[in-house]
Design a protein around this motif. Structure first.
Motif, PDB file in Angstrom:
ATOM      1  N   UNK A 209      23.400 199.983  44.097  1.00  0.00           N
ATOM      2  CA  UNK A 209      23.684 201.200  43.479  1.00  0.00           C
ATOM      3  C   UNK A 209      24.700 201.952  44.043  1.00  0.00           C
ATOM      4  N   UNK A 210      24.858 201.706  45.665  1.00  0.00           N
ATOM      5  CA  UNK A 210      25.942 202.399  46.044  1.00  0.00           C
ATOM      6  C   UNK A 210      27.313 201.604  45.995  1.00  0.00           C
ATOM      7  N   UNK A 211      26.984 200.322  45.879  1.00  0.00           N
ATOM      8  CA  UNK A 211      28.091 199.558  45.433  1.00  0.00           C
ATOM      9  C   UNK A 211      28.993 199.731  44.101  1.00  0.00           C
ATOM     10  N   UNK A 212      27.843 200.104  43.259  1.00  0.00           N
ATOM     11  CA  UNK A 212      28.399 200.626  41.788  1.00  0.00           C
ATOM     12  C   UNK A 212      28.941 201.919  42.024  1.00  0.00           C
ATOM     13  N   UNK A 213      28.584 202.683  42.621  1.00  0.00           N
ATOM     14  CA  UNK A 213      29.124 203.945  42.824  1.00  0.00           C
ATOM     15  C   UNK A 213      30.583 204.037  43.392  1.00  0.00           C
ATOM     16  N   UNK A 214      30.745 203.075  44.222  1.00  0.00           N
ATOM     17  CA  UNK A 214      32.143 202.933  44.861  1.00  0.00           C
ATOM     18  C   UNK A 214      33.069 202.172  44.008  1.00  0.00           C
ATOM     19  N   UNK A 215      32.549 201.246  43.231  1.00  0.00           N
ATOM     20  CA  UNK A 215      33.319 200.375  42.246  1.00  0.00           C
ATOM     21  C   UNK A 215      33.880 201.516  41.063  1.00  0.00           C
ATOM     22  N   UNK A 216      32.793 202.064  40.675  1.00  0.00           N
ATOM     23  CA  UNK A 216      33.226 203.405  39.467  1.00  0.00           C
ATOM     24  C   UNK A 216      34.338 204.298  39.825  1.00  0.00           C
ATOM     25  N   UNK A 217      34.079 204.817  41.442  1.00  0.00           N
ATOM     26  CA  UNK A 217      35.040 205.750  41.951  1.00  0.00           C
ATOM     27  C   UNK A 217      36.624 205.036  41.846  1.00  0.00           C
ATOM     28  N   UNK A 218      36.559 203.682  42.370  1.00  0.00           N
ATOM     29  CA  UNK A 218      37.654 202.949  42.450  1.00  0.00           C
ATOM     30  C   UNK A 218      38.267 202.516  40.944  1.00  0.00           C
ATOM     31  N   UNK A 219      37.422 202.211  40.153  1.00  0.00           N
ATOM     32  CA  UNK A 219      37.725 201.956  38.787  1.00  0.00           C
ATOM     33  C   UNK A 219      38.453 203.006  38.206  1.00  0.00           C
ATOM     34  N   UNK A 220      37.840 204.244  38.395  1.00  0.00           N
ATOM     35  CA  UNK A 220      38.422 205.609  37.839  1.00  0.00           C
ATOM     36  C   UNK A 220      39.713 206.042  38.189  1.00  0.00           C
ATOM     37  N   UNK A 221      40.080 205.816  39.703  1.00  0.00           N
ATOM     38  CA  UNK A 221      41.158 206.235  39.993  1.00  0.00           C
ATOM     39  C   UNK A 221      42.187 205.040  39.738  1.00  0.00           C
ATOM     40  N   UNK A 222      41.812 204.036  39.723  1.00  0.00           N
ATOM     41  CA  UNK A 222      42.729 203.028  39.348  1.00  0.00           C
ATOM     42  C   UNK A 222      43.307 203.182  37.946  1.00  0.00           C
ATOM     43  N   UNK A 223      42.339 203.349  36.799  1.00  0.00           N
ATOM     44  CA  UNK A 223      42.605 203.650  35.508  1.00  0.00           C
ATOM     45  C   UNK A 223      43.679 204.714  35.174  1.00  0.00           C
TER      46      UNK A 223
END
Length: 367
Positions: free
Chosen positions: A173-187
């Motif tokens: 779950x924590x990994x998914x949070x970090x991936x979502x933050x990363x993906x949002x910033x990247x996009x």
């Protein structure tokens, strides 16, 4: 001899050989694990079914573990400064210093083994890594399993290593949070900078060291954010592996004449506007020298890794303030520190991190 007897004897011998081989393999299995995984390099590794104690051989991977499962981290790779500790819960500040294999550092296996971790993580970094091979590292660590990651310092592809470590440590779950933050910033950043023509991109110099006359060119893990956020890295010098920081001359810098300078060195930043040697540089004349936040880990670099995810919006806003007015660095900083550095910032903390000295008088964050 009867043919059936011969066949039977061959079968018995084959069975004994298989058993002997299995026994030998079992004896060579590192750790006391009860499950087998395939690490990110394709190696089969035996690990405990539940992993509670982790060490890593380099800061990028240590930061990743700290962000995903801080209570499972057993040590830091080097001493934390008082400034770094200021933005970290006290219970993590006193973890042992275990060294590691990174940059010019060569660790002590006995220090790692003495901590009795369940596993040791080692990143296979294709962008400059002085650590030994995974097999060499495994030999150093004896029965403690070494699990290989695949370049967790590549800012264009953080998600696989985040997901892998999250699953390994039971922190999906924590990994998914970090991936979502990363993906949002990247996009968000890519959707804008992809529309900037090459001729309209700003030229950028990454000033390192107290003199500012060390840098990292394209291809270095330490300067990725420049091109990732749509800038042109002016440094036309040979890539220096490992710790990087290629030397440059003032004459070279004046020829490059960057529009923006980014540094993480406060001493250089505090002196650049009064240093006569730098007065003819466009970035200095236009007051576009920026000091990247460095606590508790670098936003722009040092080390490269998931700690620079918060540096994506920061760098984009530094390079193109008019195009990224929608990025609210105050709220992003609060969210990133709360979720991934496990500390809730006060208003004063945010102001200290996003210090006014980072920007000139006419360029401020949207808060």
């Amino acid at each position: 001899m009867d043919k059936k007897i011969v066949v039977a004897l061959i079968a018995v011998v084959a069975l004994i050989t298989v058993i002997a081989a299995y026994t030998c393999y079992s004896n060579s299995i590192p750790g006391t694990g009860n499950t087998t995984i395939t690490d990110m390099t394709g190696r089969s590794v035996h690990v405990p079914g539940e992993i509670n104690k982790v060490l890593t051989v380099s800061p990028p991977t240590t930061n990743l573990v700290y962000m995903l499962a801080p209570d499972k981290l057993e040590g830091w790779n080097f001493n934390l400064t008082d400034n770094e500790k200021e933005y970290m819960p006290s219970k993590y500040q006193s973890l042992p210093i275990i060294g590691g294999w990174f940059s010019t550092y060569q660790g002590n296996p006995e220090t790692f083994i003495a901590q009795s971790p369940d596993v040791i993580l080692d990143d296979v970094n294709v962008m400059g890594n002085s650590s030994p091979t995974l097999d060499t590292m495994q030999n150093k660590m004896g029965s403690i399993s070494v699990v290989g990651l695949n370049s967790s310092t590549n800012i264009t592809n953080y998600a696989p290593s985040i997901k892998f470590v999250g699953k390994l440590l039971g922190a999906e779950d924590q990994a998914n949070k970090l991936i979502n933050f990363y993906d949002n910033m990247t996009t968000t950043v890519n959707s804008t900078v992809s529309n900037i023509s090459q001729g309209d991109k700003v030229t950028v110099y990454y000033a390192e060291g107290t003199s500012g006359l060390q840098t990292d060119p394209n291809g270095s893990a330490h300067s990725q954010l420049i091109t990732f956020c749509g800038g042109i890295n002016v440094a036309n010098v040979a890539l220096k592996q490992g710790n990087g920081m290629s030397d440059v001359s003032m004459e070279q810098l004046l020829v490059w004449n960057p529009e923006v300078i980014i540094t993480n060195n406060p001493q250089f930043y505090n002196g650049v506007y009064s240093n006569s040697s730098w007065q003819d540089v466009t970035a200095v004349q236009n007051k576009r020298v920026y000091l990247a936040p460095t606590v508790p880990e670098g936003w722009f670099d040092r080390p490269p890794g998931v700690n620079t995810i918060i540096g994506i919006p920061w760098t984009a806003k530094v390079l193109y303030p008019d195009k990224f007015q929608n990025l609210n660095m105050t709220s992003l900083t609060e969210e990133f520190y709360s979720e991934f550095y496990h500390v809730n910032l006060t208003d004063s903390d945010v102001k200290n991190i996003l210090s006014n000295e980072t920007f000139n008088d006419t360029q401020t964050y949207n808060t």
